[in-house]
Write a protein that holds these residues in place. Structure first.
Motif, PDB file in Angstrom:
ATOM      1  N   PHE A  41      -2.717 -11.089 -18.404  1.00  0.00           N
ATOM      2  CA  PHE A  41      -3.083 -10.919 -17.002  1.00  0.00           C
ATOM      3  C   PHE A  41      -2.210  -9.871 -16.339  1.00  0.00           C
ATOM      4  O   PHE A  41      -0.988  -9.917 -16.419  1.00  0.00           O
ATOM      5  CB  PHE A  41      -2.962 -12.230 -16.240  1.00  0.00           C
ATOM      6  N   SER A  42      -2.852  -8.942 -15.714  1.00  0.00           N
ATOM      7  CA  SER A  42      -2.137  -7.915 -14.957  1.00  0.00           C
ATOM      8  C   SER A  42      -2.910  -7.661 -13.675  1.00  0.00           C
ATOM      9  O   SER A  42      -4.111  -7.400 -13.713  1.00  0.00           O
ATOM     10  CB  SER A  42      -2.020  -6.623 -15.776  1.00  0.00           C
ATOM     11  N   TYR A  43      -2.232  -7.780 -12.550  1.00  0.00           N
ATOM     12  CA  TYR A  43      -2.908  -7.596 -11.277  1.00  0.00           C
ATOM     13  C   TYR A  43      -2.101  -6.683 -10.378  1.00  0.00           C
ATOM     14  O   TYR A  43      -0.925  -6.932 -10.122  1.00  0.00           O
ATOM     15  CB  TYR A  43      -3.133  -8.942 -10.574  1.00  0.00           C
ATOM     16  N   GLU A  44      -2.718  -5.616  -9.960  1.00  0.00           N
ATOM     17  CA  GLU A  44      -2.109  -4.703  -9.007  1.00  0.00           C
ATOM     18  C   GLU A  44      -2.891  -4.810  -7.698  1.00  0.00           C
ATOM     19  O   GLU A  44      -4.044  -4.395  -7.630  1.00  0.00           O
ATOM     20  CB  GLU A  44      -2.156  -3.264  -9.521  1.00  0.00           C
ATOM     21  N   PRO A  45      -2.313  -5.415  -6.675  1.00  0.00           N
ATOM     22  CA  PRO A  45      -3.049  -5.565  -5.416  1.00  0.00           C
ATOM     23  C   PRO A  45      -3.416  -4.214  -4.832  1.00  0.00           C
ATOM     24  O   PRO A  45      -2.663  -3.241  -4.943  1.00  0.00           O
ATOM     25  CB  PRO A  45      -2.064  -6.314  -4.505  1.00  0.00           C
ATOM     26  N   ARG A  46      -4.601  -4.143  -4.249  1.00  0.00           N
ATOM     27  CA  ARG A  46      -5.037  -2.904  -3.610  1.00  0.00           C
ATOM     28  C   ARG A  46      -4.339  -2.772  -2.261  1.00  0.00           C
ATOM     29  O   ARG A  46      -4.367  -3.693  -1.448  1.00  0.00           O
ATOM     30  CB  ARG A  46      -6.553  -2.905  -3.439  1.00  0.00           C
ATOM     31  N   VAL A  47      -3.719  -1.634  -2.069  1.00  0.00           N
ATOM     32  CA  VAL A  47      -2.972  -1.429  -0.835  1.00  0.00           C
ATOM     33  C   VAL A  47      -3.368  -0.094  -0.206  1.00  0.00           C
ATOM     34  O   VAL A  47      -3.839   0.818  -0.882  1.00  0.00           O
ATOM     35  CB  VAL A  47      -1.441  -1.460  -1.064  1.00  0.00           C
ATOM     36  N   GLU A  48      -3.172  -0.035   1.081  1.00  0.00           N
ATOM     37  CA  GLU A  48      -3.407   1.184   1.846  1.00  0.00           C
ATOM     38  C   GLU A  48      -2.083   1.557   2.492  1.00  0.00           C
ATOM     39  O   GLU A  48      -1.509   0.772   3.249  1.00  0.00           O
ATOM     40  CB  GLU A  48      -4.476   0.918   2.909  1.00  0.00           C
ATOM     41  N   GLU A  49      -1.591   2.735   2.170  1.00  0.00           N
ATOM     42  CA  GLU A  49      -0.294   3.148   2.703  1.00  0.00           C
ATOM     43  C   GLU A  49      -0.460   3.736   4.093  1.00  0.00           C
ATOM     44  O   GLU A  49      -1.346   4.552   4.329  1.00  0.00           O
ATOM     45  CB  GLU A  49       0.352   4.170   1.772  1.00  0.00           C
ATOM     46  N   ARG A  50       0.362   3.288   5.004  1.00  0.00           N
ATOM     47  CA  ARG A  50       0.344   3.799   6.365  1.00  0.00           C
ATOM     48  C   ARG A  50       1.739   4.272   6.742  1.00  0.00           C
ATOM     49  O   ARG A  50       2.719   3.553   6.536  1.00  0.00           O
ATOM     50  CB  ARG A  50      -0.129   2.730   7.350  1.00  0.00           C
ATOM     51  N   THR A  51       1.818   5.461   7.277  1.00  0.00           N
ATOM     52  CA  THR A  51       3.099   5.999   7.729  1.00  0.00           C
ATOM     53  C   THR A  51       3.006   6.326   9.214  1.00  0.00           C
ATOM     54  O   THR A  51       1.928   6.606   9.744  1.00  0.00           O
ATOM     55  CB  THR A  51       3.473   7.269   6.946  1.00  0.00           C
ATOM     56  N   GLY A  52       4.114   6.283   9.879  1.00  0.00           N
ATOM     57  CA  GLY A  52       4.136   6.583  11.302  1.00  0.00           C
ATOM     58  C   GLY A  52       5.538   6.439  11.835  1.00  0.00           C
ATOM     59  O   GLY A  52       6.496   6.234  11.088  1.00  0.00           O
ATOM     60  N   THR A  53       5.657   6.534  13.143  1.00  0.00           N
ATOM     61  CA  THR A  53       6.960   6.359  13.777  1.00  0.00           C
ATOM     62  C   THR A  53       6.889   5.202  14.764  1.00  0.00           C
ATOM     63  O   THR A  53       5.839   4.928  15.353  1.00  0.00           O
ATOM     64  CB  THR A  53       7.395   7.626  14.539  1.00  0.00           C
ATOM     65  N   VAL A  54       8.001   4.517  14.911  1.00  0.00           N
ATOM     66  CA  VAL A  54       8.095   3.404  15.860  1.00  0.00           C
ATOM     67  C   VAL A  54       9.372   3.576  16.669  1.00  0.00           C
ATOM     68  O   VAL A  54      10.360   4.153  16.194  1.00  0.00           O
ATOM     69  CB  VAL A  54       8.115   2.038  15.139  1.00  0.00           C
ATOM     70  N   ALA A  55       9.336   3.087  17.905  1.00  0.00           N
ATOM     71  CA  ALA A  55      10.512   3.191  18.768  1.00  0.00           C
ATOM     72  C   ALA A  55      11.692   2.448  18.157  1.00  0.00           C
ATOM     73  O   ALA A  55      12.841   2.896  18.240  1.00  0.00           O
ATOM     74  CB  ALA A  55      10.187   2.655  20.158  1.00  0.00           C
ATOM     75  N   SER A  56      11.410   1.292  17.533  1.00  0.00           N
ATOM     76  CA  SER A  56      12.419   0.530  16.800  1.00  0.00           C
ATOM     77  C   SER A  56      11.690  -0.324  15.770  1.00  0.00           C
ATOM     78  O   SER A  56      10.490  -0.586  15.913  1.00  0.00           O
ATOM     79  CB  SER A  56      13.252  -0.351  17.745  1.00  0.00           C
ATOM     80  N   VAL A  57      12.408  -0.763  14.754  1.00  0.00           N
ATOM     81  CA  VAL A  57      11.785  -1.500  13.661  1.00  0.00           C
ATOM     82  C   VAL A  57      11.660  -2.968  14.060  1.00  0.00           C
ATOM     83  O   VAL A  57      12.247  -3.870  13.458  1.00  0.00           O
ATOM     84  CB  VAL A  57      12.576  -1.321  12.347  1.00  0.00           C
ATOM     85  N   ARG A  58      10.880  -3.188  15.103  1.00  0.00           N
ATOM     86  CA  ARG A  58      10.617  -4.529  15.622  1.00  0.00           C
ATOM     87  C   ARG A  58       9.273  -5.015  15.112  1.00  0.00           C
ATOM     88  O   ARG A  58       8.396  -4.223  14.740  1.00  0.00           O
ATOM     89  CB  ARG A  58      10.585  -4.523  17.149  1.00  0.00           C
TER      90      ARG A  58
END
Length: 251
Positions: A159-176
């Motif tokens: 069994f091998s499973y690689e979850p499908r992901v969507e990469e999102r990049t951006g900026t935030v005022a703080s990592v809240r």
């Protein structure tokens, strides 16, 4: 805390005591996010044993808790089996959803706590369940909606499973928390405040109700009814002092 939550807390404490007194590894049923929060909240009281959790694959949402005696010889081998469910005739198979597979399992009389995540692919699904019910499922799960299916165990090595992901990049005022939710789901922070205040947001299985909660790389954030994502990377800062972040959203 509701009566059911009190009963769960007592059951988890009993499992920890059994592991300590008998020198064996004990396991809970599969825990949902709310139940995992209770598990995490009482872990400091159970410091006489080692506690951890796993759901059959990395980033599983539903997980079993393990209680391990404090001895180097003990290593948990979770009683979790992966079952592959596929149509007998793919040509005539319906398009089946997570809800369809779950409904078919519940129709067999199975309690939800006995099963973990259901990973739905294009024409098949992978179910994680307790080892003791795997054969029952393989023998009795023959139909999902109007589609005839076959269920069989998948060996861990196969069994091998690689979850499908969507990469999102951006900026935030703080990592809240509220800023990252806004980036992940493309909505305003104010519109997502109700999700946080309403007890629907979990970070690494812990319920978080503070919008200003600061997160770190690797944290897994789950929002009931919306989805989940992982904070993959925190980069440098822009000229305006905003932090660059990369998220991996599960799809």
């Amino acid at each position: 805390m509701t009566r059911e939550e009190q009963q769960l807390e007592k059951r988890l404490a009993d499992l920890a005591n059994t592991a300590y007194q008998r020198g064996i590894v004990t396991y809970s049923d599969f825990l949902n996010l709310n139940e995992q929060h209770i598990f995490h909240s009482i872990r400091p009281k159970l410091s006489f044993v080692k506690t951890e959790s796993f759901g059959g694959y990395e980033a599983a949402e539903r997980q079993m808790a393990a209680f391990v005696p404090d001895a180097p010889m003990f290593c948990p081998e979770y009683p979790i089996v992966c079952v592959r469910i596929e149509p007998l005739q793919k040509k005539f198979a319906e398009s089946l959803s997570h809800r369809d597979y779950l409904g078919a399992l519940l129709n067999l009389g199975l309690d939800r706590s006995r099963t973990g995540d259901i990973l739905v692919e294009e024409q098949e699904a992978f179910l994680f369940c307790q080892e003791r019910i795997a054969d029952f499922i393989c023998e009795n799960l023959t139909r999902v909606r109007h589609t005839s299916v076959m269920a069989k165990r998948v060996e861990r090595e196969g069994f091998s499973y690689e979850p499908r992901v969507e990469e999102r990049t951006g900026t935030v005022a703080s990592v809240r928390l509220d800023s990252l939710l806004s980036l992940a789901f493309g909505a305003s922070r104010s519109s997502l405040a109700g999700q946080i205040e309403g007890g629907k947001v979990f970070v690494n299985g812990r319920l978080v109700t503070s919008e200003s909660c600061r997160l770190k790389e690797g944290d897994l954030i789950s929002v009931r009814g919306m989805g989940r994502f992982r904070l993959q990377e925190i980069g440098g800062q822009s000229k305006k002092g905003r932090s660059y972040v990369t998220l991996c959203k599960y799809i």
